[in-house]
Design a protein around this motif. Structure first.
Motif, PDB file in Angstrom:
ATOM      1  N   CYS A   6       0.867  -1.189   0.000  1.00  0.00           N
ATOM      2  CA  CYS A   6       0.000   0.000   0.000  1.00  0.00           C
ATOM      3  C   CYS A   6       0.899   1.232   0.000  1.00  0.00           C
ATOM      4  CB  CYS A   6      -0.870   0.034   1.247  1.00  0.00           C
ATOM      5  SG  CYS A   6      -1.959  -1.378   1.369  1.00  0.00           S
ATOM      6  N   VAL A   7       0.674   2.099  -0.968  1.00  0.00           N
ATOM      7  CA  VAL A   7       1.568   3.245  -1.147  1.00  0.00           C
ATOM      8  C   VAL A   7       0.752   4.529  -1.233  1.00  0.00           C
ATOM      9  CG1 VAL A   7       3.172   4.301  -2.770  1.00  0.00           C
ATOM     10  CG2 VAL A   7       3.372   1.889  -2.252  1.00  0.00           C
ATOM     11  N   SER A  60      -2.849   2.066  -4.407  1.00  0.00           N
ATOM     12  CA  SER A  60      -2.860   3.411  -3.830  1.00  0.00           C
ATOM     13  C   SER A  60      -4.247   3.999  -3.977  1.00  0.00           C
ATOM     14  CB  SER A  60      -1.842   4.305  -4.557  1.00  0.00           C
ATOM     15  OG  SER A  60      -1.754   5.548  -3.915  1.00  0.00           O
ATOM     16  N   MET A  61      -4.692   4.740  -2.971  1.00  0.00           N
ATOM     17  CA  MET A  61      -5.927   5.491  -3.109  1.00  0.00           C
ATOM     18  C   MET A  61      -5.562   6.970  -3.174  1.00  0.00           C
ATOM     19  SD  MET A  61      -9.058   6.169  -0.538  1.00  0.00           S
ATOM     20  CE  MET A  61      -8.382   7.668   0.105  1.00  0.00           C
ATOM     21  N   CYS A 119       2.765  -2.173   4.379  1.00  0.00           N
ATOM     22  CA  CYS A 119       2.419  -0.756   4.445  1.00  0.00           C
ATOM     23  C   CYS A 119       3.626  -0.054   5.058  1.00  0.00           C
ATOM     24  CB  CYS A 119       1.253  -0.511   5.401  1.00  0.00           C
ATOM     25  SG  CYS A 119      -0.352  -0.912   4.734  1.00  0.00           S
ATOM     26  N   GLY A 120       3.664   1.266   4.918  1.00  0.00           N
ATOM     27  CA  GLY A 120       4.636   2.020   5.696  1.00  0.00           C
ATOM     28  C   GLY A 120       4.173   2.072   7.143  1.00  0.00           C
ATOM     29  N   ALA A 123       2.126   7.549   7.386  1.00  0.00           N
ATOM     30  CA  ALA A 123       2.296   8.505   6.285  1.00  0.00           C
ATOM     31  C   ALA A 123       2.826   9.797   6.878  1.00  0.00           C
ATOM     32  CB  ALA A 123       0.963   8.733   5.597  1.00  0.00           C
ATOM     33  N   SER A 229     -13.090  14.550  12.056  1.00  0.00           N
ATOM     34  CA  SER A 229     -12.917  15.696  11.159  1.00  0.00           C
ATOM     35  C   SER A 229     -11.847  16.615  11.732  1.00  0.00           C
ATOM     36  CB  SER A 229     -14.223  16.463  10.998  1.00  0.00           C
ATOM     37  OG  SER A 229     -14.580  17.014  12.230  1.00  0.00           O
TER      38      SER A 229
HETATM   39  C1  LIG Z   1      -9.151  13.297  11.736  1.00  0.00           C
HETATM   40  C2  LIG Z   1      -8.775  13.193  10.293  1.00  0.00           C
HETATM   41  C3  LIG Z   1      -9.625  13.741   9.313  1.00  0.00           C
HETATM   42  C4  LIG Z   1      -9.249  13.732   7.968  1.00  0.00           C
HETATM   43  N1  LIG Z   1     -10.049  14.324   7.055  1.00  0.00           N
HETATM   44  C5  LIG Z   1      -9.674  14.309   5.765  1.00  0.00           C
HETATM   45  C6  LIG Z   1     -10.452  14.944   4.779  1.00  0.00           C
HETATM   46  O1  LIG Z   1     -11.504  15.485   5.078  1.00  0.00           O
HETATM   47  N2  LIG Z   1     -10.007  14.913   3.485  1.00  0.00           N
HETATM   48  C7  LIG Z   1      -8.856  14.271   3.151  1.00  0.00           C
HETATM   49  O2  LIG Z   1      -8.489  14.250   1.959  1.00  0.00           O
HETATM   50  N3  LIG Z   1      -8.088  13.685   4.059  1.00  0.00           N
HETATM   51  C8  LIG Z   1      -8.470  13.700   5.355  1.00  0.00           C
HETATM   52  N4  LIG Z   1      -7.682  13.112   6.282  1.00  0.00           N
HETATM   53  C9  LIG Z   1      -6.473  12.487   5.843  1.00  0.00           C
HETATM   54  C10 LIG Z   1      -6.758  11.063   5.486  1.00  0.00           C
HETATM   55  O3  LIG Z   1      -7.556  10.435   6.399  1.00  0.00           O
HETATM   56  C11 LIG Z   1      -5.459  10.373   5.479  1.00  0.00           C
HETATM   57  O4  LIG Z   1      -4.663  10.916   4.483  1.00  0.00           O
HETATM   58  C12 LIG Z   1      -5.609   8.909   5.198  1.00  0.00           C
HETATM   59  O5  LIG Z   1      -6.676   8.355   5.913  1.00  0.00           O
HETATM   60  C13 LIG Z   1      -4.351   8.171   5.577  1.00  0.00           C
HETATM   61  O6  LIG Z   1      -4.072   8.386   6.924  1.00  0.00           O
HETATM   62  P1  LIG Z   1      -2.607   8.720   7.358  1.00  0.00           P
HETATM   63  O7  LIG Z   1      -2.085   9.726   6.412  1.00  0.00           O
HETATM   64  O8  LIG Z   1      -2.584   9.016   8.793  1.00  0.00           O
HETATM   65  O9  LIG Z   1      -1.889   7.323   7.041  1.00  0.00           O
HETATM   66  P2  LIG Z   1      -1.157   6.332   8.022  1.00  0.00           P
HETATM   67  O10 LIG Z   1      -2.148   5.493   8.728  1.00  0.00           O
HETATM   68  O11 LIG Z   1      -0.142   7.047   8.838  1.00  0.00           O
HETATM   69  O12 LIG Z   1      -0.452   5.478   6.886  1.00  0.00           O
HETATM   70  C14 LIG Z   1       0.125   4.202   7.151  1.00  0.00           C
HETATM   71  C15 LIG Z   1       0.320   3.478   5.870  1.00  0.00           C
HETATM   72  O13 LIG Z   1      -0.952   3.150   5.290  1.00  0.00           O
HETATM   73  C16 LIG Z   1      -0.853   3.167   3.867  1.00  0.00           C
HETATM   74  N5  LIG Z   1      -1.742   4.223   3.346  1.00  0.00           N
HETATM   75  C17 LIG Z   1      -2.266   5.290   3.984  1.00  0.00           C
HETATM   76  N6  LIG Z   1      -3.027   6.017   3.149  1.00  0.00           N
HETATM   77  C18 LIG Z   1      -2.987   5.397   1.951  1.00  0.00           C
HETATM   78  C19 LIG Z   1      -3.551   5.651   0.674  1.00  0.00           C
HETATM   79  N7  LIG Z   1      -4.333   6.708   0.433  1.00  0.00           N
HETATM   80  N8  LIG Z   1      -3.282   4.787  -0.339  1.00  0.00           N
HETATM   81  C20 LIG Z   1      -2.487   3.709  -0.128  1.00  0.00           C
HETATM   82  N9  LIG Z   1      -1.915   3.417   1.042  1.00  0.00           N
HETATM   83  C21 LIG Z   1      -2.163   4.250   2.068  1.00  0.00           C
HETATM   84  C22 LIG Z   1       0.593   3.476   3.539  1.00  0.00           C
HETATM   85  O14 LIG Z   1       1.300   2.266   3.428  1.00  0.00           O
HETATM   86  C23 LIG Z   1       1.063   4.240   4.780  1.00  0.00           C
HETATM   87  O15 LIG Z   1       2.448   4.186   4.974  1.00  0.00           O
HETATM   88  C24 LIG Z   1      -8.035  13.121   7.610  1.00  0.00           C
HETATM   89  C25 LIG Z   1      -7.223  12.543   8.592  1.00  0.00           C
HETATM   90  C26 LIG Z   1      -7.582  12.582   9.908  1.00  0.00           C
HETATM   91  C27 LIG Z   1      -6.664  11.961  10.952  1.00  0.00           C
END
Ligand SMILES: Cc1cc2nc3c(=O)[nH]c(=O)nc-3n(C[C@H](O)[C@H](O)[C@H](O)COP(=O)(O)OP(=O)(O)OC[C@H]3O[C@@H](n4cnc5c(N)ncnc54)[C@H](O)[C@@H]3O)c2cc1C
Length: 269
Positions: A6-7, A60-61, A119-120, A123, A229
């Motif tokens: 997952c990237v 990837s999403m 996964c990492g 992020a 949120s």
């Molecule tokens: C409270 C809150 C509200 C949010 N609201 C929004 C919003 O309204 N709009 C918005 O665009 N974003 C929003 N985000 C951001 C979005 O939720 C995150 O970008 C996404 O859910 C990934 O979370 P993270 O970045 O913490 O990933 P982590 O959990 O830190 O990532 C861990 C690993 O999961 C995998 N991973 C994570 N995301 C992806 C992906 N997209 N595709 C593939 N692999 C992945 C990767 O391997 C990564 O290394 C919000 C986040 C939070 C915490």
């Protein structure tokens, strides 16, 4: 051996700016990169593939531009890439993101098995480290988090042994496959991409799936499926200068306790 990584495409946070009016990340100001932890996950997956055979797929999403990070992974030696991209996915928090990614992974599993998922650890933009464990629990498989070393992999007994980073050392953990591993950067050193992979990446087109490719529960994705949120985003306040305590020990203790009583807790000896 089929390994799925997952990237996530993330803004290069060393260059990101915050819009002072709206308090939101000015994403247009920052170039995007592969999440650094995910690059190490891809490297490890390719290393395992080179040792045991098989293939590495990437999922990837993100918006259509996220195809760039999939191409980067192809350059690094991955074989296939899936991009989950649809306006319906926008606004997803970590719960909804793990739902969408798990949905994509289940669709891949319909046509071929997956033995190992990477996964990492986290992020570098969202920083929650919730998505990996979220995917594992949605798929009902074991999760090995904060992994700094893959010690051994035995395809006959279908087991993997890893070192998990903990505060003062590491834990040795064994799991049956399939399982999901989240990696630390220490797990490997990134190698240079071979020229044939770079040429393949330049021509590569990922499989793109949108909402219509799934029988999705719409209440679990996008803003609707996101119970959390972001109320406010802001850079940490600039530190003001510390207070220098002077005199002998008794005098300094008095100044310190006075300061603490006044609620001034920043001090410097
Ligand atoms: C409270 C809150 C509200 C949010 N609201 C929004 C919003 O309204 N709009 C918005 O665009 N974003 C929003 N985000 C951001 C979005 O939720 C995150 O970008 C996404 O859910 C990934 O979370 P993270 O970045 O913490 O990933 P982590 O959990 O830190 O990532 C861990 C690993 O999961 C995998 N991973 C994570 N995301 C992806 C992906 N997209 N595709 C593939 N692999 C992945 C990767 O391997 C990564 O290394 C919000 C986040 C939070 C915490």
């Amino acid at each position: 051996m089929h390994i799925l990584v997952c990237v996530k495409q993330v803004p290069d946070t060393t260059e990101i700016k915050i819009d002072p009016k709206t308090n939101t990340l000015d994403r247009s100001s920052a170039p995007t990169i592969i999440n650094p932890y995910d690059a190490h996950a891809v490297e490890e997956a390719v290393k395992i593939k080179n040792k045991f055979g098989g293939k590495v797929s990437i999922i990837s999403m993100g918006p259509p531009q996220a195809e760039k990070v999939i191409k980067k992974c192809i350059e690094m030696g991955a074989d296939e890439g899936y991009l989950l991209s649809d306006r319906a996915f926008a606004g997803s928090d970590t719960l909804a993101t793990s739902y969408i990614l798990a949905m994509g992974i289940k669709k891949i599993i319909e046509k071929e098995t997956i033995d190992l998922l990477f996964c990492g650890k986290q992020a570098i933009d969202g920083d929650t480290a919730q998505v990996g464990p979220g995917i594992a629990s949605r798929l009902g498989i074991a999760q090995l988090t904060y992994v700094e070393k893959v010690k051994s992999l035995d395809l006959e007994s279908n087991t993997i042994i890893v070192h998990r980073k903990i505060d003062n050392g590491y834990e040795v953990v064994e799991s049956k496959l399939p399982c999901l591993i989240t990696v630390e950067k220490d797990i490997n050193d990134l190698s240079y991409s071979p020229l044939p992979s770079m040429i393949r990446a330049a021509r590569y087109k990922s499989t793109v799936w949108g909402i219509n490719d799934f029988k999705a529960d719409m209440s679990q994705l996008g803003l609707k499926g996101s119970p959390t949120s972001v109320r406010r985003i802001f850079p940490p306040a600039k530190r003001s200068g510390g207070k220098l305590l002077k005199g002998n020990v008794d005098e300094m203790v008095k100044q310190l306790t006075d300061s603490l009583k006044e609620g001034i807790v920043r001090w410097q000896l």
